[in-house]
Design a protein around this motif. Sequence first.
Motif, PDB file in Angstrom:
ATOM      1  N   VAL A  84       0.828  -1.208   0.000  1.00 18.00           N
ATOM      2  CA  VAL A  84       0.000   0.000   0.000  1.00 18.00           C
ATOM      3  C   VAL A  84       0.863   1.259   0.000  1.00 18.00           C
ATOM      4  O   VAL A  84       0.517   2.251  -0.636  1.00 18.00           O
ATOM      5  N   VAL A  85       1.990   1.237   0.687  1.00 17.99           N
ATOM      6  CA  VAL A  85       2.854   2.425   0.769  1.00 17.99           C
ATOM      7  C   VAL A  85       3.645   2.621  -0.522  1.00 17.99           C
ATOM      8  O   VAL A  85       3.945   3.754  -0.899  1.00 17.99           O
ATOM      9  N   VAL A  86       3.968   1.545  -1.230  1.00 20.72           N
ATOM     10  CA  VAL A  86       4.712   1.626  -2.492  1.00 20.72           C
ATOM     11  C   VAL A  86       3.862   0.958  -3.580  1.00 20.72           C
ATOM     12  O   VAL A  86       4.162  -0.144  -4.025  1.00 20.72           O
ATOM     13  N   PRO A  87       2.777   1.626  -4.017  1.00 20.30           N
ATOM     14  CA  PRO A  87       1.863   0.998  -4.979  1.00 20.30           C
ATOM     15  C   PRO A  87       2.364   1.090  -6.418  1.00 20.30           C
ATOM     16  O   PRO A  87       3.186   1.942  -6.753  1.00 20.30           O
ATOM     17  N   HIS A 109       4.858   0.900 -12.868  1.00 22.16           N
ATOM     18  CA  HIS A 109       6.073   1.205 -12.115  1.00 22.16           C
ATOM     19  C   HIS A 109       5.669   1.345 -10.657  1.00 22.16           C
ATOM     20  O   HIS A 109       4.521   1.635 -10.348  1.00 22.16           O
ATOM     21  N   TRP A 110       6.594   1.133  -9.756  1.00 17.34           N
ATOM     22  CA  TRP A 110       6.292   1.245  -8.341  1.00 17.34           C
ATOM     23  C   TRP A 110       6.944   2.501  -7.798  1.00 17.34           C
ATOM     24  O   TRP A 110       8.080   2.830  -8.131  1.00 17.34           O
ATOM     25  N   GLY A 111       6.218   3.211  -6.929  1.00 11.54           N
ATOM     26  CA  GLY A 111       6.750   4.428  -6.338  1.00 11.54           C
ATOM     27  C   GLY A 111       6.096   4.707  -5.001  1.00 11.54           C
ATOM     28  O   GLY A 111       4.990   4.238  -4.716  1.00 11.54           O
ATOM     29  N   MET A 139      -4.948  -0.108  -9.913  1.00 10.33           N
ATOM     30  CA  MET A 139      -5.659  -0.902  -8.917  1.00 10.33           C
ATOM     31  C   MET A 139      -5.605  -2.406  -9.197  1.00 10.33           C
ATOM     32  O   MET A 139      -5.495  -3.193  -8.260  1.00 10.33           O
ATOM     33  N   GLN A 140      -5.655  -2.819 -10.447  1.00  8.24           N
ATOM     34  CA  GLN A 140      -5.624  -4.251 -10.752  1.00  8.24           C
ATOM     35  C   GLN A 140      -4.313  -4.879 -10.311  1.00  8.24           C
ATOM     36  O   GLN A 140      -4.297  -5.944  -9.698  1.00  8.24           O
ATOM     37  N   THR A 141      -3.206  -4.222 -10.605  1.00  6.11           N
ATOM     38  CA  THR A 141      -1.905  -4.753 -10.209  1.00  6.11           C
ATOM     39  C   THR A 141      -1.752  -4.722  -8.696  1.00  6.11           C
ATOM     40  O   THR A 141      -1.209  -5.660  -8.106  1.00  6.11           O
ATOM     41  N   LEU A 142      -2.241  -3.673  -8.047  1.00  5.72           N
ATOM     42  CA  LEU A 142      -2.161  -3.586  -6.593  1.00  5.72           C
ATOM     43  C   LEU A 142      -2.971  -4.696  -5.932  1.00  5.72           C
ATOM     44  O   LEU A 142      -2.496  -5.342  -4.989  1.00  5.72           O
ATOM     45  N   LEU A 143      -4.175  -4.963  -6.420  1.00  7.75           N
ATOM     46  CA  LEU A 143      -4.984  -6.037  -5.841  1.00  7.75           C
ATOM     47  C   LEU A 143      -4.348  -7.403  -6.057  1.00  7.75           C
ATOM     48  O   LEU A 143      -4.374  -8.250  -5.155  1.00  7.75           O
ATOM     49  N   MET A 144      -3.763  -7.637  -7.230  1.00  4.99           N
ATOM     50  CA  MET A 144      -3.072  -8.906  -7.482  1.00  4.99           C
ATOM     51  C   MET A 144      -1.870  -9.061  -6.548  1.00  4.99           C
ATOM     52  O   MET A 144      -1.621 -10.146  -6.014  1.00  4.99           O
ATOM     53  N   GLU A 145      -1.139  -7.985  -6.366  1.00  3.61           N
ATOM     54  CA  GLU A 145       0.017  -8.015  -5.469  1.00  3.61           C
ATOM     55  C   GLU A 145      -0.421  -8.336  -4.043  1.00  3.61           C
ATOM     56  O   GLU A 145       0.197  -9.168  -3.365  1.00  3.61           O
ATOM     57  N   LEU A 146      -1.491  -7.710  -3.575  1.00  5.43           N
ATOM     58  CA  LEU A 146      -2.000  -7.973  -2.228  1.00  5.43           C
ATOM     59  C   LEU A 146      -2.489  -9.416  -2.088  1.00  5.43           C
ATOM     60  O   LEU A 146      -2.246 -10.059  -1.057  1.00  5.43           O
TER      61      LEU A 146
END
Length: 78
Positions: A17-20, A31-33, A55-62
């Motif tokens: 969440v801090v580096v989405p 890219h992540w930042g 959001m799609q990549t963030l949800l998959m990562e989570l």
Amino acid sequence: MKYIGFLICMLGSAVAVVVPPYKLAGLGEPHWGFILDDIVAAFGQHVRVYDHIDMQTLLMELMVVNAIGIAMILFSRR
């Protein structure tokens, strides 16, 4: 092993969440930042990372991080 699984779930989710992941204008690969960082700062305009979170990549990562942590908790020896 359960403790390590719990730490993976908690710390992995916090870091995700801090580096989405973000995409500028929805193009290209993510890219992540850092969430409070600027992507572009030109001509007095600042484009923030949190305005362009993918959001799609963030949800998959989570989901992947938490699946690994939960699997370690469930399959650990007691």
